[in-house]
Motif scaffolding. Structure first.
Motif, PDB file in Angstrom:
ATOM      1  N   MET A   1      14.186   1.548   5.909  1.00 50.94           N
ATOM      2  CA  MET A   1      15.064   0.625   5.115  1.00 50.94           C
ATOM      3  C   MET A   1      15.567  -0.600   6.126  1.00 50.94           C
ATOM      4  SD  MET A   1      18.750   1.376   3.293  1.00 50.94           S
ATOM      5  CE  MET A   1      18.301   3.060   3.022  1.00 50.94           C
ATOM      6  N   LYS A   2      15.357  -1.797   5.714  1.00 49.48           N
ATOM      7  CA  LYS A   2      15.938  -2.756   6.391  1.00 49.48           C
ATOM      8  C   LYS A   2      17.363  -3.238   6.279  1.00 49.48           C
ATOM      9  CE  LYS A   2      12.176  -3.750   8.838  1.00 49.48           C
ATOM     10  NZ  LYS A   2      12.133  -3.544  10.287  1.00 49.48           N
ATOM     11  N   TRP A   3      18.002  -3.752   7.104  1.00 53.77           N
ATOM     12  CA  TRP A   3      19.430  -4.284   6.966  1.00 53.77           C
ATOM     13  C   TRP A   3      19.402  -5.642   7.134  1.00 53.77           C
ATOM     14  CZ3 TRP A   3      23.492  -1.236   5.591  1.00 53.77           C
ATOM     15  CH2 TRP A   3      23.266   0.110   5.459  1.00 53.77           C
ATOM     16  N   LEU A   4      20.277  -6.579   6.487  1.00 58.75           N
ATOM     17  CA  LEU A   4      20.443  -7.865   6.496  1.00 58.75           C
ATOM     18  C   LEU A   4      21.813  -8.365   6.600  1.00 58.75           C
ATOM     19  CD1 LEU A   4      18.213  -8.509   3.237  1.00 58.75           C
ATOM     20  CD2 LEU A   4      17.406  -8.855   5.435  1.00 58.75           C
ATOM     21  N   ILE A   5      22.157  -9.517   7.244  1.00 60.59           N
ATOM     22  CA  ILE A   5      23.325 -10.164   7.337  1.00 60.59           C
ATOM     23  C   ILE A   5      23.677 -10.659   5.920  1.00 60.59           C
ATOM     24  CG2 ILE A   5      24.815 -11.798   8.461  1.00 60.59           C
ATOM     25  CD1 ILE A   5      23.086 -11.033  10.964  1.00 60.59           C
ATOM     26  N   LEU A   6      24.598 -10.643   5.372  1.00 61.02           N
ATOM     27  CA  LEU A   6      25.021 -10.935   3.939  1.00 61.02           C
ATOM     28  C   LEU A   6      26.555 -12.039   4.359  1.00 61.02           C
ATOM     29  CD1 LEU A   6      24.785 -11.197   0.823  1.00 61.02           C
ATOM     30  CD2 LEU A   6      26.955  -9.893   1.021  1.00 61.02           C
ATOM     31  N   ILE A   7      26.600 -13.126   4.121  1.00 58.66           N
ATOM     32  CA  ILE A   7      27.660 -13.985   4.370  1.00 58.66           C
ATOM     33  C   ILE A   7      28.302 -14.567   2.922  1.00 58.66           C
ATOM     34  CG2 ILE A   7      28.561 -16.136   5.240  1.00 58.66           C
ATOM     35  CD1 ILE A   7      26.064 -16.148   7.466  1.00 58.66           C
ATOM     36  N   ALA A   8      29.674 -14.048   2.970  1.00 59.90           N
ATOM     37  CA  ALA A   8      30.211 -14.249   1.690  1.00 59.90           C
ATOM     38  C   ALA A   8      31.176 -15.497   1.889  1.00 59.90           C
ATOM     39  CB  ALA A   8      31.030 -13.142   1.256  1.00 59.90           C
ATOM     40  N   LEU A   9      31.142 -16.329   0.811  1.00 63.96           N
ATOM     41  CA  LEU A   9      32.002 -17.659   0.830  1.00 63.96           C
ATOM     42  C   LEU A   9      33.067 -17.698  -0.191  1.00 63.96           C
ATOM     43  CD1 LEU A   9      28.775 -20.041   0.765  1.00 63.96           C
ATOM     44  CD2 LEU A   9      30.031 -19.022   3.001  1.00 63.96           C
ATOM     45  N   THR A  10      34.151 -18.494   0.230  1.00 64.41           N
ATOM     46  CA  THR A  10      35.139 -18.376  -0.692  1.00 64.41           C
ATOM     47  C   THR A  10      34.915 -19.092  -1.966  1.00 64.41           C
ATOM     48  OG1 THR A  10      36.103 -20.325   0.336  1.00 64.41           O
ATOM     49  CG2 THR A  10      37.033 -18.344   0.928  1.00 64.41           C
ATOM     50  N   GLN A  11      33.815 -20.061  -1.859  1.00 62.54           N
ATOM     51  CA  GLN A  11      33.326 -20.752  -3.017  1.00 62.54           C
ATOM     52  C   GLN A  11      31.700 -20.564  -2.807  1.00 62.54           C
ATOM     53  OE1 GLN A  11      34.833 -24.669  -3.048  1.00 62.54           O
ATOM     54  NE2 GLN A  11      36.919 -24.076  -3.659  1.00 62.54           N
ATOM     55  N   GLY A  12      31.101 -20.346  -4.053  1.00 62.13           N
ATOM     56  CA  GLY A  12      29.707 -20.315  -4.036  1.00 62.13           C
ATOM     57  C   GLY A  12      29.322 -18.875  -3.968  1.00 62.13           C
ATOM     58  N   ASN A  13      27.839 -18.964  -4.002  1.00 64.42           N
ATOM     59  CA  ASN A  13      27.114 -17.396  -3.828  1.00 64.42           C
ATOM     60  C   ASN A  13      27.161 -16.944  -2.624  1.00 64.42           C
ATOM     61  OD1 ASN A  13      27.239 -17.247  -6.669  1.00 64.42           O
ATOM     62  ND2 ASN A  13      25.292 -18.323  -6.861  1.00 64.42           N
ATOM     63  N   PRO A  14      27.133 -15.736  -2.420  1.00 63.89           N
ATOM     64  CA  PRO A  14      26.951 -14.980  -0.932  1.00 63.89           C
ATOM     65  C   PRO A  14      25.563 -15.332  -0.720  1.00 63.89           C
ATOM     66  CG  PRO A  14      27.235 -13.389  -2.456  1.00 63.89           C
ATOM     67  CD  PRO A  14      27.603 -14.610  -3.220  1.00 63.89           C
ATOM     68  N   PHE A  15      24.904 -15.349   0.606  1.00 67.38           N
ATOM     69  CA  PHE A  15      23.608 -15.508   0.904  1.00 67.38           C
ATOM     70  C   PHE A  15      23.321 -14.672   2.330  1.00 67.38           C
ATOM     71  CE2 PHE A  15      25.818 -18.601   3.333  1.00 67.38           C
ATOM     72  CZ  PHE A  15      25.164 -18.474   4.603  1.00 67.38           C
ATOM     73  N   THR A  16      22.078 -14.321   2.193  1.00 65.40           N
ATOM     74  CA  THR A  16      21.615 -13.782   3.570  1.00 65.40           C
ATOM     75  C   THR A  16      21.033 -14.453   4.537  1.00 65.40           C
ATOM     76  OG1 THR A  16      19.462 -12.916   2.557  1.00 65.40           O
ATOM     77  CG2 THR A  16      21.297 -11.382   2.410  1.00 65.40           C
ATOM     78  N   VAL A  17      21.084 -14.098   5.797  1.00 63.69           N
ATOM     79  CA  VAL A  17      20.425 -14.796   7.041  1.00 63.69           C
ATOM     80  C   VAL A  17      19.009 -14.753   6.850  1.00 63.69           C
ATOM     81  CG1 VAL A  17      20.634 -15.438   9.183  1.00 63.69           C
ATOM     82  CG2 VAL A  17      22.669 -14.717   8.018  1.00 63.69           C
ATOM     83  N   PRO A  18      18.268 -15.807   6.617  1.00 66.09           N
ATOM     84  CA  PRO A  18      16.734 -15.542   6.624  1.00 66.09           C
ATOM     85  C   PRO A  18      16.243 -15.136   8.252  1.00 66.09           C
ATOM     86  CG  PRO A  18      17.394 -17.828   6.616  1.00 66.09           C
ATOM     87  CD  PRO A  18      18.700 -17.294   6.451  1.00 66.09           C
ATOM     88  N   ASN A  19      15.009 -14.619   8.178  1.00 63.67           N
ATOM     89  CA  ASN A  19      14.504 -14.422   9.503  1.00 63.67           C
ATOM     90  C   ASN A  19      15.201 -13.414  10.540  1.00 63.67           C
ATOM     91  OD1 ASN A  19      12.343 -15.842   8.401  1.00 63.67           O
ATOM     92  ND2 ASN A  19      13.311 -17.613   9.090  1.00 63.67           N
ATOM     93  N   LYS A  20      16.414 -12.883   9.778  1.00 61.05           N
ATOM     94  CA  LYS A  20      17.031 -11.940  10.654  1.00 61.05           C
ATOM     95  C   LYS A  20      17.183 -10.469   9.981  1.00 61.05           C
ATOM     96  CE  LYS A  20      18.738 -13.357  14.231  1.00 61.05           C
ATOM     97  NZ  LYS A  20      18.096 -13.091  15.559  1.00 61.05           N
ATOM     98  N   THR A  21      16.380  -9.586  10.511  1.00 53.01           N
ATOM     99  CA  THR A  21      16.563  -8.268   9.721  1.00 53.01           C
ATOM    100  C   THR A  21      16.630  -7.134  10.848  1.00 53.01           C
ATOM    101  OG1 THR A  21      14.163  -7.887   9.749  1.00 53.01           O
ATOM    102  CG2 THR A  21      15.186  -8.879   8.059  1.00 53.01           C
ATOM    103  N   PHE A  22      17.374  -6.035  10.510  1.00 51.20           N
ATOM    104  CA  PHE A  22      17.542  -4.916  11.565  1.00 51.20           C
ATOM    105  C   PHE A  22      16.956  -3.777  11.008  1.00 51.20           C
ATOM    106  CE2 PHE A  22      20.406  -8.405  11.882  1.00 51.20           C
ATOM    107  CZ  PHE A  22      20.655  -8.701  13.201  1.00 51.20           C
ATOM    108  N   ASP A  23      16.687  -2.677  11.716  1.00 52.58           N
ATOM    109  CA  ASP A  23      16.222  -1.483  11.477  1.00 52.58           C
ATOM    110  C   ASP A  23      17.274  -0.676  11.205  1.00 52.58           C
ATOM    111  OD1 ASP A  23      13.314  -2.074  11.758  1.00 52.58           O
ATOM    112  OD2 ASP A  23      13.687  -1.788  14.018  1.00 52.58           O
TER     113      ASP A  23
END
Length: 76
Positions: A1-23
């Protein structure tokens, strides 16, 4: 299973950081907790949402969880 960085904002939809995955969740948490990576994460936020946004949180999520967060189906 891969893990990703998710960034939540006070306004707008959360997004994940592309090209950065972890085991493992621990690898992801270690990366986001390391202050030497703050500049790279800031660049990702600026590139995705611009300068005038406030980050509400930075999370490590699985690829399955990502789909739920980014589609608005799950509260952070």
């Amino acid at each position: 299973m891969k893990w990703l960085i998710l960034i939540a904002l006070t306004q707008g939809n959360p997004f994940t950081v592309p090209n950065k995955t972890f085991d493992t969740e621990d690898d992801c948490v270690q990366y986001v907790s390391d202050l030497s990576n703050a500049d790279e994460l800031a660049i990702e936020v600026i590139a995705h949402a611009g300068f005038n946004v406030t980050v509400a949180g930075v999370y490590c999520v699985t690829t399955q969880e990502r789909k739920r967060y980014e589609s608005g189906g799950k509260e952070i």
